[in-house]
Design an enzyme around this catalytic site. Sequence first.
Site, PDB file in Angstrom:
ATOM      1  N   ARG A 108     -18.923 -57.574 -35.597  1.00  0.00           N
ATOM      2  CA  ARG A 108     -20.380 -57.406 -35.608  1.00  0.00           C
ATOM      3  C   ARG A 108     -21.025 -58.704 -36.083  1.00  0.00           C
ATOM      4  O   ARG A 108     -20.408 -59.501 -36.784  1.00  0.00           O
ATOM      5  CB  ARG A 108     -20.761 -56.245 -36.522  1.00  0.00           C
ATOM      6  CG  ARG A 108     -20.208 -54.901 -36.058  1.00  0.00           C
ATOM      7  CD  ARG A 108     -20.480 -53.795 -37.070  1.00  0.00           C
ATOM      8  NE  ARG A 108     -19.954 -52.520 -36.614  1.00  0.00           N
ATOM      9  CZ  ARG A 108     -18.713 -52.091 -36.843  1.00  0.00           C
ATOM     10  NH1 ARG A 108     -17.874 -52.857 -37.536  1.00  0.00           N
ATOM     11  NH2 ARG A 108     -18.305 -50.916 -36.393  1.00  0.00           N
ATOM     12  N   LYS A 168     -19.262 -53.731 -41.875  1.00  0.00           N
ATOM     13  CA  LYS A 168     -20.671 -53.375 -42.059  1.00  0.00           C
ATOM     14  C   LYS A 168     -20.821 -51.943 -42.559  1.00  0.00           C
ATOM     15  O   LYS A 168     -21.703 -51.652 -43.372  1.00  0.00           O
ATOM     16  CB  LYS A 168     -21.415 -53.550 -40.737  1.00  0.00           C
ATOM     17  CG  LYS A 168     -22.903 -53.243 -40.804  1.00  0.00           C
ATOM     18  CD  LYS A 168     -23.559 -53.429 -39.456  1.00  0.00           C
ATOM     19  CE  LYS A 168     -25.035 -53.060 -39.501  1.00  0.00           C
ATOM     20  NZ  LYS A 168     -25.671 -53.186 -38.165  1.00  0.00           N
ATOM     21  N   HIS A 199     -25.699 -58.736 -30.414  1.00  0.00           N
ATOM     22  CA  HIS A 199     -24.981 -57.473 -30.273  1.00  0.00           C
ATOM     23  C   HIS A 199     -24.327 -57.362 -28.897  1.00  0.00           C
ATOM     24  O   HIS A 199     -23.288 -56.710 -28.743  1.00  0.00           O
ATOM     25  CB  HIS A 199     -25.915 -56.288 -30.513  1.00  0.00           C
ATOM     26  CG  HIS A 199     -25.184 -55.006 -30.769  1.00  0.00           C
ATOM     27  ND1 HIS A 199     -24.278 -54.862 -31.798  1.00  0.00           N
ATOM     28  CD2 HIS A 199     -25.196 -53.816 -30.116  1.00  0.00           C
ATOM     29  CE1 HIS A 199     -23.775 -53.636 -31.787  1.00  0.00           C
ATOM     30  NE2 HIS A 199     -24.305 -52.984 -30.762  1.00  0.00           N
ATOM     31  N   ARG A 253     -20.673 -58.441 -28.959  1.00  0.00           N
ATOM     32  CA  ARG A 253     -19.703 -57.415 -29.375  1.00  0.00           C
ATOM     33  C   ARG A 253     -19.437 -56.447 -28.226  1.00  0.00           C
ATOM     34  O   ARG A 253     -18.296 -56.075 -27.967  1.00  0.00           O
ATOM     35  CB  ARG A 253     -20.200 -56.668 -30.611  1.00  0.00           C
ATOM     36  CG  ARG A 253     -19.289 -55.496 -31.038  1.00  0.00           C
ATOM     37  CD  ARG A 253     -19.688 -54.967 -32.406  1.00  0.00           C
ATOM     38  NE  ARG A 253     -19.107 -53.675 -32.711  1.00  0.00           N
ATOM     39  CZ  ARG A 253     -17.886 -53.466 -33.186  1.00  0.00           C
ATOM     40  NH1 ARG A 253     -17.075 -54.494 -33.402  1.00  0.00           N
ATOM     41  NH2 ARG A 253     -17.446 -52.249 -33.463  1.00  0.00           N
ATOM     42  N   HIS A 272     -13.570 -48.761 -34.608  1.00  0.00           N
ATOM     43  CA  HIS A 272     -14.414 -47.596 -34.367  1.00  0.00           C
ATOM     44  C   HIS A 272     -13.854 -46.386 -35.108  1.00  0.00           C
ATOM     45  O   HIS A 272     -12.639 -46.163 -35.111  1.00  0.00           O
ATOM     46  CB  HIS A 272     -14.462 -47.258 -32.871  1.00  0.00           C
ATOM     47  CG  HIS A 272     -15.300 -48.195 -32.078  1.00  0.00           C
ATOM     48  ND1 HIS A 272     -15.074 -48.451 -30.729  1.00  0.00           N
ATOM     49  CD2 HIS A 272     -16.382 -48.941 -32.413  1.00  0.00           C
ATOM     50  CE1 HIS A 272     -15.982 -49.316 -30.294  1.00  0.00           C
ATOM     51  NE2 HIS A 272     -16.777 -49.630 -31.283  1.00  0.00           N
ATOM     52  N   TYR A 290     -16.777 -47.894 -23.364  1.00  0.00           N
ATOM     53  CA  TYR A 290     -16.646 -49.228 -22.780  1.00  0.00           C
ATOM     54  C   TYR A 290     -15.749 -49.253 -21.555  1.00  0.00           C
ATOM     55  O   TYR A 290     -15.559 -50.304 -20.941  1.00  0.00           O
ATOM     56  CB  TYR A 290     -16.117 -50.212 -23.831  1.00  0.00           C
ATOM     57  CG  TYR A 290     -17.097 -50.431 -24.943  1.00  0.00           C
ATOM     58  CD1 TYR A 290     -18.203 -51.254 -24.771  1.00  0.00           C
ATOM     59  CD2 TYR A 290     -16.941 -49.796 -26.175  1.00  0.00           C
ATOM     60  CE1 TYR A 290     -19.121 -51.443 -25.778  1.00  0.00           C
ATOM     61  CE2 TYR A 290     -17.861 -49.978 -27.198  1.00  0.00           C
ATOM     62  CZ  TYR A 290     -18.943 -50.801 -26.999  1.00  0.00           C
ATOM     63  OH  TYR A 290     -19.854 -50.987 -28.000  1.00  0.00           O
TER      64      TYR A 290
END
Length: 201
Positions: free
Chosen positions: A31, A55, A123, A126, A150, A159
Amino acid sequence: MPDQQWDKLFAQMNCARDRALLSCYISSGARASELLGVRLGDVEWQKGQLWVISKGTRARQPVPLSPESLAHLACYLDEAGLPETGMPLWRTRRGDPRPLTYWAARRVIQRAGERIGANWTLHDLRHTAATRLARDPKLTLVEVQSILRHAHITTTSLYTAVRLDDLVDKLAEHYARPVQPVAWPQQYASEDIEAVFGAGK
C-alpha cells in the site's frame, strides 16, 4: 493498469528515486503509505524483500521485491546517499532531505499521468500489482492472498476478473480473421438444422 499504460507512466519518471518508487510499488503490491514508511534496515537485499508496517494491523510484515526493483532502489540510494538513522528511504530531492509524504508521492504520479493523458493514482499501482500476480498461472490464489496480505481470499479473487481493456489485442485479432463458413457435423439432418437456425444457416 494495462502493460502499455504502465510502460508509458514509468517512462515519465525522470529521476532514480521515482523510478525506484514505482518499481517497488508494482513488484511488492504494498500500500502507498506502507512503502513510504520503509527504512534502510527494512530492506533484505539477498532475500529480495522488504518489511512494511501493515496499514490495517500495524504488524511488521514482509513483501517481495523483484530483482529489477532492487536494482532501481540501489541506483536511487547511490544517487541520493543513504538516509540518516531513523529516516525513511524515500526523501525529498530539494533542500534539506525530508521524508517523502503521501501527498508528494501522489503528485509525482499525477504530473506523470497528466503528461500522458491519464489519471492513475498510487492505489492503482497496488491494484496493478495484484492483478498481475492473480493472473500468473504459476501462482495459486492462496499464494497471491499471502503476498498481498488480504484477510479474505474473496478480496484476492476480485483481481482474477478479465477487463475489456485487457482483451483489446485479442479482439483486434478476432475481428481481423476472415469469417469461416459454418460446417455442421454430418450426423445432423439438413431439415433439422434449417428448422432450428433458419434457412441458409
